[in-house]
Design a protein around this motif. Structure first.
Motif, short mmCIF file in Angstrom:
data_model
loop_
_atom_site.label_atom_id
_atom_site.label_comp_id
_atom_site.label_asym_id
_atom_site.label_seq_id
_atom_site.Cartn_x
_atom_site.Cartn_y
_atom_site.Cartn_z
N VAL A 89 24.88 22.31 74.86
CA VAL A 89 26.12 22.98 75.28
C VAL A 89 26.29 24.22 74.36
CG1 VAL A 89 28.61 23.33 75.91
CG2 VAL A 89 26.86 21.73 77.00
N PHE A 90 26.41 23.75 73.06
CA PHE A 90 27.17 24.63 72.01
C PHE A 90 25.93 25.32 71.17
CE2 PHE A 90 30.49 21.89 72.89
CZ PHE A 90 31.53 22.85 72.98
N PHE A 91 24.74 24.80 71.04
CA PHE A 91 23.75 25.14 70.15
C PHE A 91 22.64 25.73 70.74
CE2 PHE A 91 26.00 22.52 67.48
CZ PHE A 91 26.05 22.87 66.22
N GLY A 92 22.61 25.83 72.11
CA GLY A 92 21.33 26.50 72.96
C GLY A 92 20.34 25.46 72.90
N GLU A 93 20.19 24.35 72.30
CA GLU A 93 18.87 23.67 72.10
C GLU A 93 18.37 23.01 73.35
OE1 GLU A 93 17.22 23.50 69.26
OE2 GLU A 93 18.62 24.29 67.58
N ASP A 94 17.27 23.09 73.52
CA ASP A 94 16.66 22.19 74.83
C ASP A 94 16.31 21.06 74.60
OD1 ASP A 94 15.58 21.78 77.42
OD2 ASP A 94 13.72 23.08 77.16
N VAL A 95 17.44 20.36 74.41
CA VAL A 95 17.20 18.65 74.38
C VAL A 95 16.93 17.91 75.37
CG1 VAL A 95 18.11 16.72 73.05
CG2 VAL A 95 18.54 18.90 72.09
#
Length: 316
Positions: free
Chosen positions: A129-135
């Motif tokens: 949500v906040f860092f835009g990482e595709d986790v």
């Protein structure tokens, strides 16, 4: 699970004890499984005084407000201090699920390590949500990849930097994050019976509720116990500690103008009301109808916002 005895069996057992027929087999039946026993911190063995706990409670309530403010710029985020208490480290360690996200960090000049613990689910949610990482949503794996650990460290770093700001009202600290661990059993630097203060937080992001914990071992803060004081007046600390969660009405005022009754009756859609102020974006900020701050109007994240530029003297 312990077997439940009937009343007749209890009577027979008491009779056998009175006759001396029960033989002690070394205490194995009396002691039970030590791992099943929940240890409690007895009052006479408490390491932290009430004042110490109150100061730490004040710090972590401030911390919850700082996180809420920083994370709520784009989304609906609520963080609150759910509880703060002194327990044994063993109790905390046994309560941590596996896997978990456990970060060891330092708050210099405090000695030793503190622990930040949360669930992998919260890390995944914040990363997406906040860092835009595709986790990946697969948080059941016991071991994190190096990429997972890097993302966890990045997220926790943000949380710990906010913790520095909260501590700043009591003691100037500088944080250092050492490493991330997923298995609580691999953290061996604390003894099972060491007293710790456990601050537990509830965090809600887009109506999804999760928990995270900060564990402060006695050994890390021992030299500062009894010496921590909130900067500012004692009255200010008591008010903040007791009423920090109270809701206040804040009003932003561009200007006050006077109209006659006739002018008021003639107001309609499209009427322009002229103020006596020159255009400078200056506004007054009122807290419960008292003029406490001056501000400037602007935009932030495509929303109207007010920046506080001046704090007025508060004599009452």
């Amino acid at each position: 699970m312990s077997e439940v005895l009937s009343q007749s069996e209890i009577d027979a057992l008491l009779a056998a004890m009175a006759a001396g027929d029960i033989i002690d087999d070394g205490g194995s039946n009396n002691s039970g499984n030590e791992n099943d026993v929940t240890e409690t911190v007895l009052e006479d063995s408490l390491k932290f005084s009430d004042e110490d706990i109150h100061i730490l409670e004040y710090i972590h309530k401030e911390y919850a407000q700082i996180i809420s403010s920083n994370m709520s710029k784009n989304l609906n985020v609520r963080v609150s201090l759910a509880s703060i208490q002194e327990i044994r480290y063993k109790e905390f360690s046994n309560s941590i699920p596996y896997p978990a996200v456990i970060n060891l960090f330092k708050l210099n000049p405090l000695e030793g390590y503190l622990l930040f613990e949360t669930s992998p689910e919260l890390v995944v949610q914040i990363a997406n949500v906040f860092f835009g990482e595709d986790v990946s949503g697969d948080v059941s794996k016991a071991e994190f990849s190096e990429r997972d650990k890097d993302i966890s460290m990045k997220i926790v770093k943000e949380f710990i930097e906010d913790l520095e700001k909260a501590w700043d009202k009591v003691l100037k600290v500088n944080s250092t994050i050492e490493h991330v661990q997923t298995n609580p059993a691999k953290i061996t630097m604390f003894t099972e019976n060491e007293s710790v203060v456990l601050a537990s937080f509830s965090i809600s992001i887009c109506e999804v509720n999760t928990l995270f914990n900060i564990c402060i071992p006695y050994s890390s803060i021992e030299n500062y116990l009894g010496k921590l004081k909130v900067k500012g007046s004692p009255c200010e600390f008591k008010l903040s500690n007791n009423f920090g969660d109270a809701n206040l009405n804040i009003k932003v005022v561009l200007d006050n103008i006077e109209l006659s009754l006739g002018e008021l009756m003639n107001l309609q859609k499209g009427t322009i009301l002229s103020t006596h102020k020159r255009y400078q974006n200056k506004v007054s900020i009122l807290v419960e109808e008292k003029h406490c701050f001056n501000g400037e109007v602007g935009l932030m994240e495509n929303r109207k916002a007010v920046k506080i530029v001046d704090c007025l003297e508060r004599n009452d």
